[in-house]
Design a protein around this motif. Sequence first.
Motif, PDB file in Angstrom:
ATOM      1  N   UNK A  94      22.511  -6.324  31.620  1.00 19.57           N
ATOM      2  CA  UNK A  94      23.094  -5.752  30.374  1.00 19.57           C
ATOM      3  C   UNK A  94      24.624  -6.274  30.589  1.00 19.57           C
ATOM      4  N   UNK A  95      24.815  -7.204  29.384  1.00 19.98           N
ATOM      5  CA  UNK A  95      26.482  -7.989  29.927  1.00 19.98           C
ATOM      6  C   UNK A  95      27.339  -7.702  28.724  1.00 19.98           C
ATOM      7  N   UNK A  96      28.811  -6.798  29.011  1.00 17.71           N
ATOM      8  CA  UNK A  96      29.287  -6.685  27.427  1.00 17.71           C
ATOM      9  C   UNK A  96      30.200  -7.826  27.925  1.00 17.71           C
ATOM     10  N   UNK A  97      30.833  -8.337  25.986  1.00 19.51           N
ATOM     11  CA  UNK A  97      31.851  -9.191  26.104  1.00 19.51           C
ATOM     12  C   UNK A  97      32.283  -8.950  25.230  1.00 19.51           C
ATOM     13  N   UNK A  98      33.695  -8.466  25.874  1.00 20.73           N
ATOM     14  CA  UNK A  98      34.492  -8.586  24.619  1.00 20.73           C
ATOM     15  C   UNK A  98      35.434  -9.491  23.449  1.00 20.73           C
ATOM     16  N   UNK A  99      34.390  -9.605  22.006  1.00 20.59           N
ATOM     17  CA  UNK A  99      35.153  -9.613  21.683  1.00 20.59           C
ATOM     18  C   UNK A  99      36.628  -9.527  19.683  1.00 20.59           C
ATOM     19  N   UNK A 100      37.063  -8.229  20.847  1.00 19.40           N
ATOM     20  CA  UNK A 100      37.593  -7.657  20.195  1.00 19.40           C
ATOM     21  C   UNK A 100      38.591  -8.636  18.944  1.00 19.40           C
ATOM     22  N   UNK A 101      39.072  -9.859  19.456  1.00 18.83           N
ATOM     23  CA  UNK A 101      39.834 -10.464  18.362  1.00 18.83           C
ATOM     24  C   UNK A 101      39.747 -11.119  17.734  1.00 18.83           C
ATOM     25  N   UNK A 102      37.975 -11.343  17.713  1.00 15.16           N
ATOM     26  CA  UNK A 102      37.635 -12.302  16.527  1.00 15.16           C
ATOM     27  C   UNK A 102      38.373 -12.662  15.430  1.00 15.16           C
ATOM     28  N   UNK A 103      38.578 -11.361  14.700  1.00 13.68           N
ATOM     29  CA  UNK A 103      39.529 -11.708  13.296  1.00 13.68           C
ATOM     30  C   UNK A 103      40.727 -11.753  13.322  1.00 13.68           C
ATOM     31  N   UNK A 104      41.343 -12.299  14.415  1.00 14.26           N
ATOM     32  CA  UNK A 104      43.146 -12.635  14.350  1.00 14.26           C
ATOM     33  C   UNK A 104      42.965 -14.085  14.042  1.00 14.26           C
ATOM     34  N   UNK A 105      43.576 -14.055  13.607  1.00 16.94           N
ATOM     35  CA  UNK A 105      44.362 -16.139  13.194  1.00 16.94           C
ATOM     36  C   UNK A 105      45.321 -16.250  13.865  1.00 16.94           C
ATOM     37  N   UNK A 106      44.723 -15.958  15.685  1.00 17.70           N
ATOM     38  CA  UNK A 106      45.401 -16.770  16.694  1.00 17.70           C
ATOM     39  C   UNK A 106      44.448 -17.205  17.388  1.00 17.70           C
ATOM     40  N   UNK A 152      29.060 -16.609  18.083  1.00 14.31           N
ATOM     41  CA  UNK A 152      28.278 -16.809  17.866  1.00 14.31           C
ATOM     42  C   UNK A 152      27.010 -18.268  18.718  1.00 14.31           C
ATOM     43  N   UNK A 153      28.073 -18.890  19.654  1.00 14.55           N
ATOM     44  CA  UNK A 153      27.048 -19.860  20.211  1.00 14.55           C
ATOM     45  C   UNK A 153      26.356 -18.679  21.540  1.00 14.55           C
ATOM     46  N   UNK A 154      27.327 -17.918  21.876  1.00 12.67           N
ATOM     47  CA  UNK A 154      26.673 -17.296  22.875  1.00 12.67           C
ATOM     48  C   UNK A 154      25.391 -16.336  22.170  1.00 12.67           C
ATOM     49  N   UNK A 155      25.480 -15.947  21.482  1.00 11.30           N
ATOM     50  CA  UNK A 155      24.783 -15.203  20.998  1.00 11.30           C
ATOM     51  C   UNK A 155      22.881 -16.276  20.333  1.00 11.30           C
ATOM     52  N   UNK A 201      34.610  -5.664  15.723  1.00 10.19           N
ATOM     53  CA  UNK A 201      34.854  -5.558  14.895  1.00 10.19           C
ATOM     54  C   UNK A 201      33.902  -5.228  14.339  1.00 10.19           C
ATOM     55  N   UNK A 202      33.818  -2.817  13.596  1.00 12.76           N
ATOM     56  CA  UNK A 202      33.039  -3.007  12.903  1.00 12.76           C
ATOM     57  C   UNK A 202      32.521  -3.926  11.765  1.00 12.76           C
ATOM     58  N   UNK A 203      33.349  -4.571  11.170  1.00 11.90           N
ATOM     59  CA  UNK A 203      33.356  -5.251   9.626  1.00 11.90           C
ATOM     60  C   UNK A 203      32.159  -6.401  10.487  1.00 11.90           C
ATOM     61  N   UNK A 204      32.062  -6.956  11.902  1.00 12.79           N
ATOM     62  CA  UNK A 204      30.994  -7.898  12.342  1.00 12.79           C
ATOM     63  C   UNK A 204      29.839  -7.770  12.532  1.00 12.79           C
ATOM     64  N   UNK A 233      21.313  -8.876  20.142  1.00  8.85           N
ATOM     65  CA  UNK A 233      22.870  -8.542  20.435  1.00  8.85           C
ATOM     66  C   UNK A 233      22.461  -6.761  19.892  1.00  8.85           C
ATOM     67  N   UNK A 234      23.371  -6.167  20.673  1.00  7.60           N
ATOM     68  CA  UNK A 234      23.552  -4.839  20.492  1.00  7.60           C
ATOM     69  C   UNK A 234      25.653  -4.617  20.324  1.00  7.60           C
ATOM     70  N   UNK A 235      26.078  -3.977  19.748  1.00  6.88           N
ATOM     71  CA  UNK A 235      26.549  -3.944  19.065  1.00  6.88           C
ATOM     72  C   UNK A 235      27.840  -2.735  19.152  1.00  6.88           C
ATOM     73  N   UNK A 236      29.329  -2.999  19.925  1.00 10.04           N
ATOM     74  CA  UNK A 236      30.188  -1.927  20.026  1.00 10.04           C
ATOM     75  C   UNK A 236      31.646  -2.294  19.624  1.00 10.04           C
ATOM     76  N   UNK A 237      31.718  -0.866  18.516  1.00  4.51           N
ATOM     77  CA  UNK A 237      33.191  -1.155  17.507  1.00  4.51           C
ATOM     78  C   UNK A 237      34.393  -1.193  18.623  1.00  4.51           C
ATOM     79  N   UNK A 238      35.326  -2.497  18.138  1.00  6.01           N
ATOM     80  CA  UNK A 238      36.546  -1.823  18.293  1.00  6.01           C
ATOM     81  C   UNK A 238      37.431  -0.895  18.226  1.00  6.01           C
ATOM     82  N   UNK A 239      37.558  -0.239  17.730  1.00  5.19           N
ATOM     83  CA  UNK A 239      37.528   0.834  16.994  1.00  5.19           C
ATOM     84  C   UNK A 239      37.453   1.771  17.452  1.00  5.19           C
ATOM     85  N   UNK A 240      36.333   1.771  18.332  1.00  7.64           N
ATOM     86  CA  UNK A 240      35.883   3.559  18.881  1.00  7.64           C
ATOM     87  C   UNK A 240      35.351   3.126  20.082  1.00  7.64           C
ATOM     88  N   UNK A 241      35.933   1.835  20.423  1.00  8.98           N
ATOM     89  CA  UNK A 241      34.740   1.392  21.548  1.00  8.98           C
ATOM     90  C   UNK A 241      34.757   2.362  22.569  1.00  8.98           C
TER      91      UNK A 241
END
Length: 353
Positions: free
Chosen positions: A4-16, A27-30, A44-47, A55-63
Amino acid sequence: MMKNVVVDFSHIGAMCGFGEISRNYCPRLAAAKVPGIHFIFIVPRAFFGKFGDHIDYVSRENKEEEMKKWKGKIDLWHATDQLFKYRMRGDGIISLLTIHDLNYLKEKKGVHRIKHIFKTRWRSHCSDYITCISNYVKDEIVKNINPKGKGLQVIYNGIQDIEKQKQSRPAFVAEGEKFFFTIGQVREKKNFHTLVPMMKYFPDMKLYICGDPHFKYVKSLQALVDAEGCGRVVLTGKISDEEKNWMYAHAEAFLFPSRLEGFGIPVLEAMRLRCKVFSSRYSSLPEVCSSHATYWDDYNPESMAKVVADGIATWQRDGKEADEAYEYSRGFSYDEYTRQYVELYTKLLAEGK
């Protein structure tokens, strides 16, 4: 046995920069479907669900709360940037940390600088392996963070195949207008103010400075534009990807006087759309641009203008220099970025902690 490998994409929605990388890597890793590895993405939960049901998902908001069910089941945790808020620790978890830059060494002073150094050193100390996005950043880490013999590897960022993407002329650009272009968060480190007095030497040209304007620097920059911009320098704010692509494709040149870059994605994007690149010699930029940019040796307006004028006089979008810059930029791809990280995950898991 599945790892099991966790990858933190918390900033995926940020414009930076962090967001740009995450939106391309995730998406490439998935899609990689690596044998023996199950991925858990922090987003983020929206993703949730956007990258497949495998893929299993964990929310940035409540990780922290949501990760409790995975306690004792995680084999590797990849913090994809040095600003993460939470990382599970425990026996048997391999901690991989990506450091994008140490810009605070130049931007912060006194106790604030010391705090940032301490945080990075502690996060590095608690990691088993570190990746960074350029040799410039690697050297800064060795010099200032002292990784104490930990694995330290450079994996260059990729860029998108923007030459295949849609383009749209922004409303602020008039039909047939000649202009220079630059883009980035409008912050002091980007050095955009050095371009303003240079523009008096280009009476038939406009300069568009595009990017997020929500920084203190904007106030002083706008004042300079009003005083010395000759009515031909415009701070546009954010633009869309389609507009950005059009600007690269139609600008007389891309100007990037930045003092602090861990990498510098825009210079490669400009090359991809055959736009002439002018750059500072600071931080990672000479490494990333290589011989495919023309460099300023100082920030004197007259000498900067001469460098630009000489450079654009011989540049042709269908010429040899443009061809070589285009091919060079193709060496920085997110497919290769993903391949190298998958290879690293596999290697670290095989070696164990």
